[in-house]
Design a protein around this motif. Structure first.
Motif, PDB file in Angstrom:
ATOM      1  N   ASP A  69       2.156 -14.038  -3.861  1.00 34.76           N
ATOM      2  CA  ASP A  69       3.003 -14.384  -4.994  1.00 34.76           C
ATOM      3  C   ASP A  69       2.136 -14.461  -6.242  1.00 34.76           C
ATOM      4  O   ASP A  69       1.252 -15.320  -6.356  1.00 34.76           O
ATOM      5  N   GLY A  70       2.368 -13.539  -7.161  1.00 37.59           N
ATOM      6  CA  GLY A  70       1.606 -13.482  -8.400  1.00 37.59           C
ATOM      7  C   GLY A  70       2.518 -13.564  -9.607  1.00 37.59           C
ATOM      8  O   GLY A  70       3.666 -14.016  -9.507  1.00 37.59           O
ATOM      9  N   GLU A  71       1.998 -13.102 -10.739  1.00 37.83           N
ATOM     10  CA  GLU A  71       2.762 -13.154 -11.983  1.00 37.83           C
ATOM     11  C   GLU A  71       2.644 -11.844 -12.741  1.00 37.83           C
ATOM     12  O   GLU A  71       1.614 -11.167 -12.688  1.00 37.83           O
ATOM     13  N   LEU A  72       3.715 -11.502 -13.430  1.00 36.14           N
ATOM     14  CA  LEU A  72       3.714 -10.402 -14.388  1.00 36.14           C
ATOM     15  C   LEU A  72       4.418 -10.876 -15.645  1.00 36.14           C
ATOM     16  O   LEU A  72       5.574 -11.312 -15.577  1.00 36.14           O
ATOM     17  N   ASN A  73       3.712 -10.849 -16.750  1.00 37.91           N
ATOM     18  CA  ASN A  73       4.296 -11.264 -18.025  1.00 37.91           C
ATOM     19  C   ASN A  73       4.889 -12.671 -17.945  1.00 37.91           C
ATOM     20  O   ASN A  73       5.946 -12.954 -18.508  1.00 37.91           O
ATOM     21  N   GLY A  74       4.196 -13.543 -17.215  1.00 37.57           N
ATOM     22  CA  GLY A  74       4.636 -14.929 -17.102  1.00 37.57           C
ATOM     23  C   GLY A  74       5.736 -15.175 -16.090  1.00 37.57           C
ATOM     24  O   GLY A  74       6.212 -16.304 -15.943  1.00 37.57           O
ATOM     25  N   GLU A  75       6.139 -14.143 -15.368  1.00 35.95           N
ATOM     26  CA  GLU A  75       7.213 -14.269 -14.390  1.00 35.95           C
ATOM     27  C   GLU A  75       6.659 -14.182 -12.974  1.00 35.95           C
ATOM     28  O   GLU A  75       5.789 -13.357 -12.688  1.00 35.95           O
ATOM     29  N   SER A  76       7.182 -15.002 -12.082  1.00 39.84           N
ATOM     30  CA  SER A  76       6.751 -14.973 -10.697  1.00 39.84           C
ATOM     31  C   SER A  76       7.241 -13.695 -10.024  1.00 39.84           C
ATOM     32  O   SER A  76       8.406 -13.309 -10.161  1.00 39.84           O
ATOM     33  N   VAL A  77       6.330 -13.026  -9.321  1.00 38.52           N
ATOM     34  CA  VAL A  77       6.634 -11.772  -8.634  1.00 38.52           C
ATOM     35  C   VAL A  77       6.074 -11.842  -7.220  1.00 38.52           C
ATOM     36  O   VAL A  77       4.961 -12.324  -7.009  1.00 38.52           O
ATOM     37  N   ARG A  78       6.846 -11.354  -6.266  1.00 34.83           N
ATOM     38  CA  ARG A  78       6.359 -11.282  -4.882  1.00 34.83           C
ATOM     39  C   ARG A  78       5.864  -9.868  -4.593  1.00 34.83           C
ATOM     40  O   ARG A  78       6.614  -8.897  -4.683  1.00 34.83           O
ATOM     41  N   PHE A  79       4.581  -9.748  -4.236  1.00 35.46           N
ATOM     42  CA  PHE A  79       3.966  -8.469  -3.906  1.00 35.46           C
ATOM     43  C   PHE A  79       3.825  -8.366  -2.380  1.00 35.46           C
ATOM     44  O   PHE A  79       3.361  -9.312  -1.734  1.00 35.46           O
ATOM     45  N   ILE A  80       4.198  -7.226  -1.839  1.00 44.00           N
ATOM     46  CA  ILE A  80       4.158  -7.020  -0.389  1.00 44.00           C
ATOM     47  C   ILE A  80       3.449  -5.711  -0.080  1.00 44.00           C
ATOM     48  O   ILE A  80       3.762  -4.674  -0.673  1.00 44.00           O
ATOM     49  N   ALA A  81       2.486  -5.747   0.848  1.00 42.29           N
ATOM     50  CA  ALA A  81       1.769  -4.538   1.248  1.00 42.29           C
ATOM     51  C   ALA A  81       1.596  -4.506   2.760  1.00 42.29           C
ATOM     52  O   ALA A  81       1.461  -5.552   3.405  1.00 42.29           O
ATOM     53  N   VAL A  82       1.606  -3.314   3.304  1.00 46.29           N
ATOM     54  CA  VAL A  82       1.227  -3.097   4.704  1.00 46.29           C
ATOM     55  C   VAL A  82      -0.191  -2.554   4.702  1.00 46.29           C
ATOM     56  O   VAL A  82      -0.490  -1.579   4.003  1.00 46.29           O
ATOM     57  N   VAL A  83      -1.073  -3.198   5.456  1.00 49.35           N
ATOM     58  CA  VAL A  83      -2.497  -2.840   5.436  1.00 49.35           C
ATOM     59  C   VAL A  83      -2.986  -2.597   6.867  1.00 49.35           C
ATOM     60  O   VAL A  83      -2.357  -3.030   7.835  1.00 49.35           O
ATOM     61  N   PRO A  84      -4.108  -1.889   7.015  1.00 47.59           N
ATOM     62  CA  PRO A  84      -4.640  -1.661   8.365  1.00 47.59           C
ATOM     63  C   PRO A  84      -5.058  -2.960   9.054  1.00 47.59           C
ATOM     64  O   PRO A  84      -5.503  -3.904   8.408  1.00 47.59           O
ATOM     65  N   ASP A  85      -4.907  -2.969  10.363  1.00 52.15           N
ATOM     66  CA  ASP A  85      -5.384  -4.072  11.199  1.00 52.15           C
ATOM     67  C   ASP A  85      -5.924  -3.455  12.485  1.00 52.15           C
ATOM     68  O   ASP A  85      -5.157  -3.084  13.373  1.00 52.15           O
ATOM     69  N   ALA A  86      -7.241  -3.331  12.565  1.00 56.09           N
ATOM     70  CA  ALA A  86      -7.866  -2.656  13.704  1.00 56.09           C
ATOM     71  C   ALA A  86      -7.573  -3.347  15.027  1.00 56.09           C
ATOM     72  O   ALA A  86      -7.668  -2.726  16.085  1.00 56.09           O
ATOM     73  N   GLU A  87      -7.195  -4.621  14.987  1.00 54.58           N
ATOM     74  CA  GLU A  87      -6.910  -5.369  16.214  1.00 54.58           C
ATOM     75  C   GLU A  87      -5.411  -5.544  16.429  1.00 54.58           C
ATOM     76  O   GLU A  87      -4.978  -6.436  17.158  1.00 54.58           O
ATOM     77  N   ASN A  88      -4.632  -4.692  15.813  1.00 56.43           N
ATOM     78  CA  ASN A  88      -3.179  -4.754  15.966  1.00 56.43           C
ATOM     79  C   ASN A  88      -2.801  -4.725  17.446  1.00 56.43           C
ATOM     80  O   ASN A  88      -3.379  -3.970  18.235  1.00 56.43           O
ATOM     81  N   HIS A  89      -1.834  -5.539  17.805  1.00 56.19           N
ATOM     82  CA  HIS A  89      -1.371  -5.586  19.205  1.00 56.19           C
ATOM     83  C   HIS A  89      -0.889  -4.216  19.672  1.00 56.19           C
ATOM     84  O   HIS A  89      -0.982  -3.889  20.859  1.00 56.19           O
ATOM     85  N   TYR A  90      -0.389  -3.422  18.724  1.00 59.90           N
ATOM     86  CA  TYR A  90       0.066  -2.061  19.029  1.00 59.90           C
ATOM     87  C   TYR A  90      -0.912  -1.072  18.389  1.00 59.90           C
ATOM     88  O   TYR A  90      -0.916  -0.907  17.169  1.00 59.90           O
ATOM     89  N   PRO A  91      -1.762  -0.426  19.189  1.00 58.91           N
ATOM     90  CA  PRO A  91      -2.815   0.441  18.643  1.00 58.91           C
ATOM     91  C   PRO A  91      -2.299   1.547  17.727  1.00 58.91           C
ATOM     92  O   PRO A  91      -3.013   1.972  16.828  1.00 58.91           O
ATOM     93  N   ARG A  92      -1.073   1.990  17.949  1.00 60.61           N
ATOM     94  CA  ARG A  92      -0.514   3.046  17.103  1.00 60.61           C
ATOM     95  C   ARG A  92      -0.253   2.573  15.683  1.00 60.61           C
ATOM     96  O   ARG A  92       0.030   3.377  14.791  1.00 60.61           O
ATOM     97  N   ALA A  93      -0.346   1.279  15.455  1.00 57.01           N
ATOM     98  CA  ALA A  93      -0.112   0.726  14.122  1.00 57.01           C
ATOM     99  C   ALA A  93      -1.376   0.103  13.542  1.00 57.01           C
ATOM    100  O   ALA A  93      -1.306  -0.755  12.662  1.00 57.01           O
ATOM    101  N   ALA A  94      -2.531   0.548  14.019  1.00 48.53           N
ATOM    102  CA  ALA A  94      -3.797  -0.088  13.618  1.00 48.53           C
ATOM    103  C   ALA A  94      -4.337   0.401  12.281  1.00 48.53           C
ATOM    104  O   ALA A  94      -5.195  -0.232  11.679  1.00 48.53           O
ATOM    105  N   ARG A  95      -3.820   1.531  11.784  1.00 47.29           N
ATOM    106  CA  ARG A  95      -4.394   2.122  10.571  1.00 47.29           C
ATOM    107  C   ARG A  95      -3.452   2.042   9.365  1.00 47.29           C
ATOM    108  O   ARG A  95      -3.554   2.846   8.452  1.00 47.29           O
ATOM    109  N   GLY A  96      -2.587   1.079   9.390  1.00 49.69           N
ATOM    110  CA  GLY A  96      -1.678   0.896   8.260  1.00 49.69           C
ATOM    111  C   GLY A  96      -0.299   1.472   8.481  1.00 49.69           C
ATOM    112  O   GLY A  96       0.533   1.473   7.568  1.00 49.69           O
ATOM    113  N   GLU A  97      -0.040   1.967   9.701  1.00 45.60           N
ATOM    114  CA  GLU A  97       1.299   2.469  10.002  1.00 45.60           C
ATOM    115  C   GLU A  97       2.297   1.301  10.051  1.00 45.60           C
ATOM    116  O   GLU A  97       1.923   0.153  10.240  1.00 45.60           O
ATOM    117  N   VAL A  98       3.565   1.640   9.898  1.00 47.99           N
ATOM    118  CA  VAL A  98       4.618   0.632   9.995  1.00 47.99           C
ATOM    119  C   VAL A  98       5.250   0.744  11.380  1.00 47.99           C
ATOM    120  O   VAL A  98       5.882   1.744  11.716  1.00 47.99           O
TER     121      VAL A  98
END
Length: 266
Positions: A33-62
């Motif tokens: 949760d950050g700000e833009l022009n004084g307004e609260s904004v929610r930023f969401i990203a999908v990022v890699p997780d090498a230890e993902n429980h599902y190996p097919r999703a370890a490189r940033g896949e959804v």
């Protein structure tokens, strides 16, 4: 937890510097949760997780975890703002190489997980939340549909590392019975088949395309340019939350014509 760097993670940190990440989520979905022009904004990203429980999703896949977690986060944002007159903007930072392909993913219902995420973003948009998609890297296949495509406005970096398509080149080559070289030659003549962001822009889906000096290590000037574009997109989405802005591009003439004829018939 082990993560490797990605453009999504880089831009999330730039847009919400030092912001505490929302707790209780799978490591591959990062929310700040950050700000833009004084307004609260929610930023969401999908990022890699090498230890993902599902190996097919370890490189940033959804995958399964990512789809349901995105749905959870967006739905919780709607609920938190349900009584607010001005709804909080949601910015999807997009760098997703693919949906997660695997037998387990299919058996456990990845289609439902990704549909849940897409549905949550659509519900947020219809509820009055300005939903902005910022494409900083790859926006591929079902991953893009689940994370970002339902946005009121889409912004992309004008860079060769930004790729948008329904499937990877190797997969598309196999399914069309072509080599990758032959596929690339075909894509040069048919914009919807192309992968580069310039061709994607001709389809009318982008509200802005930004040229930054280094998408992998953005400067303060790069960040300022992106923030200004995000602020404009948020204001535009509040003024006109529809998706009509996607229909005016050179390669959407037929789409506009179909709609005109349907309106005339009905």
């Amino acid at each position: 937890m082990s993560q490797t760097s990605s453009r999504g993670a880089t831009w999330l940190e730039k847009l919400a510097p030092n912001a505490q990440r929302l707790s209780g989520l799978c490591p591959s979905v990062q929310v700040a949760d950050g700000e833009l022009n004084g307004e609260s904004v929610r930023f969401i990203a999908v990022v890699p997780d090498a230890e993902n429980h599902y190996p097919r999703a370890a490189r940033g896949e959804v995958g399964l975890l990512e789809g349901w977690t995105l749905a959870k986060v967006v739905n919780e944002t709607l609920e938190a703002d349900s009584n607010s007159a001005v709804k909080r903007p949601i910015v999807a930072v997009i760098d997703v190489p693919s949906q997660a392909y695997g037998r387990r993913e299919e058996a456990f219902g990845i289609h439902q997980a990704l549909a849940g995420a897409a549905g949550a973003y659509a519900k947020a948009r219809l509820a009055g939340h300005p939903v902005i998609g910022l494409i900083v890297g790859k926006a591929m296949s079902g991953a893009f549909l689940a994370h970002g495509y339902q946005a009121n406005r889409l912004i992309a970096l004008n860079d060769q590392g930004v790729l948008v398509h329904a499937m990877g080149k190797e997969s598309a080559a196999r399914i069309t019975l072509r080599t990758v070289d032959a596929l690339e030659k075909l894509a040069a003549t048919i914009p919807p088949m192309a992968y580069d962001v310039s061709n994607f822009a001709t389809l009318g889906l982008l509200s802005d395309m930004l040229t930054v000096t280094d998408p992998d290590a953005p400067s303060d000037a790069d960040l300022a340019m992106v923030e200004i574009s995000l602020q404009k997109a948020i204001a535009d989405a509040r003024q006109d939350p529809s998706l009509k802005n996607r229909l005016g591009a050179e390669n959407r003439h037929s789409s506009s014509l179909v709609r005109e004829r349907m309106r005339a018939s009905w």
